[in-house]
Scaffold this motif. Structure first.
Motif, PDB file in Angstrom:
ATOM      1  N   THR A  32      40.995  46.319  33.034  1.00  0.00           N
ATOM      2  CA  THR A  32      41.763  45.244  32.400  1.00  0.00           C
ATOM      3  C   THR A  32      42.383  44.342  33.452  1.00  0.00           C
ATOM      4  OG1 THR A  32      42.245  46.562  30.441  1.00  0.00           O
ATOM      5  CG2 THR A  32      43.744  44.731  30.896  1.00  0.00           C
ATOM      6  N   CYS A  33      42.916  44.939  34.504  1.00  0.00           N
ATOM      7  CA  CYS A  33      43.508  44.146  35.583  1.00  0.00           C
ATOM      8  C   CYS A  33      42.475  43.240  36.239  1.00  0.00           C
ATOM      9  CB  CYS A  33      44.143  45.066  36.616  1.00  0.00           C
ATOM     10  SG  CYS A  33      45.620  45.891  36.004  1.00  0.00           S
ATOM     11  N   ILE A  34      41.288  43.762  36.467  1.00  0.00           N
ATOM     12  CA  ILE A  34      40.226  42.955  37.073  1.00  0.00           C
ATOM     13  C   ILE A  34      39.839  41.811  36.143  1.00  0.00           C
ATOM     14  CG2 ILE A  34      37.800  42.964  37.785  1.00  0.00           C
ATOM     15  CD1 ILE A  34      38.324  45.879  38.795  1.00  0.00           C
ATOM     16  N   LYS A  35      39.709  42.099  34.860  1.00  0.00           N
ATOM     17  CA  LYS A  35      39.282  41.081  33.898  1.00  0.00           C
ATOM     18  C   LYS A  35      40.346  40.013  33.629  1.00  0.00           C
ATOM     19  CE  LYS A  35      35.946  43.841  31.278  1.00  0.00           C
ATOM     20  NZ  LYS A  35      35.652  44.452  29.976  1.00  0.00           N
ATOM     21  N   GLU A  36      41.615  40.427  33.607  1.00  0.00           N
ATOM     22  CA  GLU A  36      42.680  39.522  33.177  1.00  0.00           C
ATOM     23  C   GLU A  36      43.650  39.107  34.274  1.00  0.00           C
ATOM     24  OE1 GLU A  36      44.635  41.332  29.831  1.00  0.00           O
ATOM     25  OE2 GLU A  36      42.745  41.616  28.746  1.00  0.00           O
ATOM     26  N   GLY A  37      43.580  39.773  35.420  1.00  0.00           N
ATOM     27  CA  GLY A  37      44.552  39.541  36.480  1.00  0.00           C
ATOM     28  C   GLY A  37      44.303  38.293  37.304  1.00  0.00           C
ATOM     29  N   THR A  38      45.195  38.094  38.252  1.00  0.00           N
ATOM     30  CA  THR A  38      45.147  36.963  39.169  1.00  0.00           C
ATOM     31  C   THR A  38      44.673  37.443  40.532  1.00  0.00           C
ATOM     32  OG1 THR A  38      47.007  35.931  38.035  1.00  0.00           O
ATOM     33  CG2 THR A  38      46.543  35.164  40.266  1.00  0.00           C
ATOM     34  N   ILE A  39      43.657  36.792  41.059  1.00  0.00           N
ATOM     35  CA  ILE A  39      43.187  37.144  42.397  1.00  0.00           C
ATOM     36  C   ILE A  39      44.223  36.633  43.393  1.00  0.00           C
ATOM     37  CG2 ILE A  39      41.428  36.735  44.158  1.00  0.00           C
ATOM     38  CD1 ILE A  39      39.392  36.531  41.853  1.00  0.00           C
ATOM     39  N   ILE A  40      44.770  37.563  44.201  1.00  0.00           N
ATOM     40  CA  ILE A  40      45.780  37.173  45.175  1.00  0.00           C
ATOM     41  C   ILE A  40      45.265  37.228  46.617  1.00  0.00           C
ATOM     42  CG2 ILE A  40      47.717  37.729  43.685  1.00  0.00           C
ATOM     43  CD1 ILE A  40      48.061  40.370  45.189  1.00  0.00           C
ATOM     44  N   ARG A  41      44.125  37.835  46.816  1.00  0.00           N
ATOM     45  CA  ARG A  41      43.479  37.853  48.134  1.00  0.00           C
ATOM     46  C   ARG A  41      41.961  37.893  47.940  1.00  0.00           C
ATOM     47  NH1 ARG A  41      48.103  38.344  49.463  1.00  0.00           N
ATOM     48  NH2 ARG A  41      49.214  39.343  51.150  1.00  0.00           N
ATOM     49  N   THR A  42      41.263  37.219  48.824  1.00  0.00           N
ATOM     50  CA  THR A  42      39.802  37.328  48.854  1.00  0.00           C
ATOM     51  C   THR A  42      39.406  37.804  50.247  1.00  0.00           C
ATOM     52  OG1 THR A  42      39.507  35.024  49.509  1.00  0.00           O
ATOM     53  CG2 THR A  42      39.447  35.488  47.155  1.00  0.00           C
ATOM     54  N   TYR A  43      38.414  38.649  50.272  1.00  0.00           N
ATOM     55  CA  TYR A  43      37.899  39.187  51.523  1.00  0.00           C
ATOM     56  C   TYR A  43      36.408  38.873  51.586  1.00  0.00           C
ATOM     57  CZ  TYR A  43      42.264  41.790  50.946  1.00  0.00           C
ATOM     58  OH  TYR A  43      43.582  42.137  50.732  1.00  0.00           O
ATOM     59  N   ASP A  44      36.099  37.611  51.886  1.00  0.00           N
ATOM     60  CA  ASP A  44      34.709  37.146  51.900  1.00  0.00           C
ATOM     61  C   ASP A  44      33.864  37.853  52.953  1.00  0.00           C
ATOM     62  OD1 ASP A  44      35.163  35.335  49.824  1.00  0.00           O
ATOM     63  OD2 ASP A  44      35.796  33.769  51.215  1.00  0.00           O
ATOM     64  N   ASP A  45      34.501  38.284  54.037  1.00  0.00           N
ATOM     65  CA  ASP A  45      33.764  38.934  55.121  1.00  0.00           C
ATOM     66  C   ASP A  45      33.707  40.454  54.969  1.00  0.00           C
ATOM     67  OD1 ASP A  45      33.301  36.470  56.301  1.00  0.00           O
ATOM     68  OD2 ASP A  45      35.129  36.572  57.517  1.00  0.00           O
ATOM     69  N   SER A  46      34.228  40.958  53.856  1.00  0.00           N
ATOM     70  CA  SER A  46      34.214  42.401  53.615  1.00  0.00           C
ATOM     71  C   SER A  46      32.772  42.906  53.553  1.00  0.00           C
ATOM     72  CB  SER A  46      34.935  42.695  52.297  1.00  0.00           C
ATOM     73  OG  SER A  46      34.887  44.053  51.993  1.00  0.00           O
ATOM     74  N   LYS A  47      32.544  44.070  54.114  1.00  0.00           N
ATOM     75  CA  LYS A  47      31.210  44.654  54.118  1.00  0.00           C
ATOM     76  C   LYS A  47      31.210  45.946  53.323  1.00  0.00           C
ATOM     77  CE  LYS A  47      29.598  41.615  57.052  1.00  0.00           C
ATOM     78  NZ  LYS A  47      29.095  40.410  56.548  1.00  0.00           N
ATOM     79  N   PRO A  48      30.221  46.236  52.572  1.00  0.00           N
ATOM     80  CA  PRO A  48      28.963  45.503  52.461  1.00  0.00           C
ATOM     81  C   PRO A  48      28.995  44.382  51.417  1.00  0.00           C
ATOM     82  CG  PRO A  48      28.764  47.548  51.249  1.00  0.00           C
ATOM     83  CD  PRO A  48      30.145  47.529  51.870  1.00  0.00           C
ATOM     84  N   PHE A  49      30.132  44.218  50.689  1.00  0.00           N
ATOM     85  CA  PHE A  49      30.200  43.198  49.640  1.00  0.00           C
ATOM     86  C   PHE A  49      31.510  42.430  49.730  1.00  0.00           C
ATOM     87  CE2 PHE A  49      28.442  47.204  47.809  1.00  0.00           C
ATOM     88  CZ  PHE A  49      27.102  46.856  47.840  1.00  0.00           C
TER      89      PHE A  49
END
Length: 99
Positions: A32-49
């Protein structure tokens, strides 16, 4: 920033499962948190995804969920989930004030 998660299957890592059990966080609450929450950080360089940290109030409790998206397998991998420490986060639990 909205992330399209429609049609993806949710997978919980062993680490996430253990931590969520310790912290009394249900998988359905993390989803539910993933579906409805607010993204507060992005880790574009995170591996493997690429990975994200989302904040959401679920059942009167603020929860942060760290997850990654595996586009190849159409899955969302829950990495961990926790209640943010008020000593480390602002009153909205979206900005870290201490390290």
């Amino acid at each position: 920033m909205a992330i399209d998660i429609s049609g993806k299957k949710f997978i919980t890592t062993v680490h996430a499962y253990q931590k969520m059990m310790e912290r009394s966080i249900l998988k359905e609450d993390a989803v539910t948190c993933i579906k409805e929450g607010t993204i507060i950080r992005t880790y574009d360089d995170s591996k493997p995804f690429p990975a994200y940290l989302v904040s959401h109030i679920c059942k009167k409790r603020t929860i942060h969920v760290n997850y990654a998206i595996n586009e190849t397998e159409d899955t969302i991998v829950i990495i961990t989930a926790y209640e943010p420490d008020p000593e480390l986060w602002d009153e909205t639990y979206t900005y870290k004030v201490k390290k």
